[in-house]
Scaffold this motif. Sequence first.
Motif, mmCIF file in Angstrom:
data_model
loop_
_atom_site.group_PDB
_atom_site.id
_atom_site.type_symbol
_atom_site.label_atom_id
_atom_site.label_comp_id
_atom_site.label_asym_id
_atom_site.label_seq_id
_atom_site.Cartn_x
_atom_site.Cartn_y
_atom_site.Cartn_z
ATOM 1 N N ALA A 18 0.834 -1.208 0.000
ATOM 2 C CA ALA A 18 0.000 0.000 0.000
ATOM 3 C C ALA A 18 0.865 1.252 0.000
ATOM 4 O O ALA A 18 0.613 2.189 -0.763
ATOM 5 N N TRP A 19 1.877 1.263 0.841
ATOM 6 C CA TRP A 19 2.726 2.453 0.931
ATOM 7 C C TRP A 19 3.499 2.670 -0.361
ATOM 8 O O TRP A 19 3.610 3.798 -0.841
ATOM 9 N N LYS A 20 4.013 1.581 -0.939
ATOM 10 C CA LYS A 20 4.769 1.721 -2.186
ATOM 11 C C LYS A 20 3.883 2.149 -3.350
ATOM 12 O O LYS A 20 4.359 2.817 -4.271
ATOM 13 N N SER A 21 2.613 1.771 -3.315
ATOM 14 C CA SER A 21 1.729 2.125 -4.436
ATOM 15 C C SER A 21 0.725 3.203 -4.051
ATOM 16 O O SER A 21 -0.299 3.369 -4.705
ATOM 17 N N ARG A 22 1.036 3.976 -3.015
ATOM 18 C CA ARG A 22 0.101 5.000 -2.531
ATOM 19 C C ARG A 22 -0.222 6.044 -3.590
ATOM 20 O O ARG A 22 -1.296 6.655 -3.550
#
Length: 189
Positions: free
Chosen positions: A60-64
Motif C-alpha cells: 500500500a505504501w509503495k503504491s500509494r
Amino acid sequence: MEAADREWNVAIDHAFAAGEERALAEAYRRLGPLIHTLALRALREHGAADDVTQEVFIRAWKSRTSYRPEASRLPAWLIGITRNAISDALSARSRRRDVERAALRLVNDPQPGADRPNADALADRFTLEDELERLGHPQTAIMRLAFFEDLTHDQISSRLNLPLGTVKSHIRRSLARLRSRLEVEHGSS
C-alpha cells in the motif's frame, strides 16, 4: 461524533494518498488487526498472517500514488490489497508444497518411471524460485503472476493495484536481472 470521525477518516485517506507517514501509522493502528484476522482466517498460520499483514502495508505504501481517495475509502483499498496478498501467499504455499512433493518422490522412488520428476527440471525450479525471491517486492509477485498464473500485464496491474506502466517496467527489468544472474551463476549456453 460520527460526522467528526467520518471527516477524520477522509482526512486520513487524503493524507495517506499524499504520502504522510502519520496516516500510514494510523491506518496500521486501526486496520492492522482486521487485516491480520483476514489473513489468519485464510492462511491458518500466525507467522504467515503476520507476513501478509506486513506485506499489505508495504504494498500500500509503495503504491500509494495510485490510491484515489475519491474513488475508494482507504479500508476498502487495503482489503483489496489484502485479498491479493493472501492469494499470493496461498499460491506460494502451494508451489512450495508441489516442489517439496516432487523432491520427495525423486528421493523416495528408486524405480525409474514415466511420472518420476526430472532431477534437472526440479533443480531448475528450485533455482528459479530462489532467484524470483531475490527480486524483492513487487517484482517477485509480478513475475509469479506473469509466469506461473499466465496473467496479462493488465490483469497483473489490476490484481496488484499497480499502474500498467509500472508492471511492464518491472517485468522488463526483472527479466534482464534474472537473465544476468542465471547466466553468471550457470554459465551461458
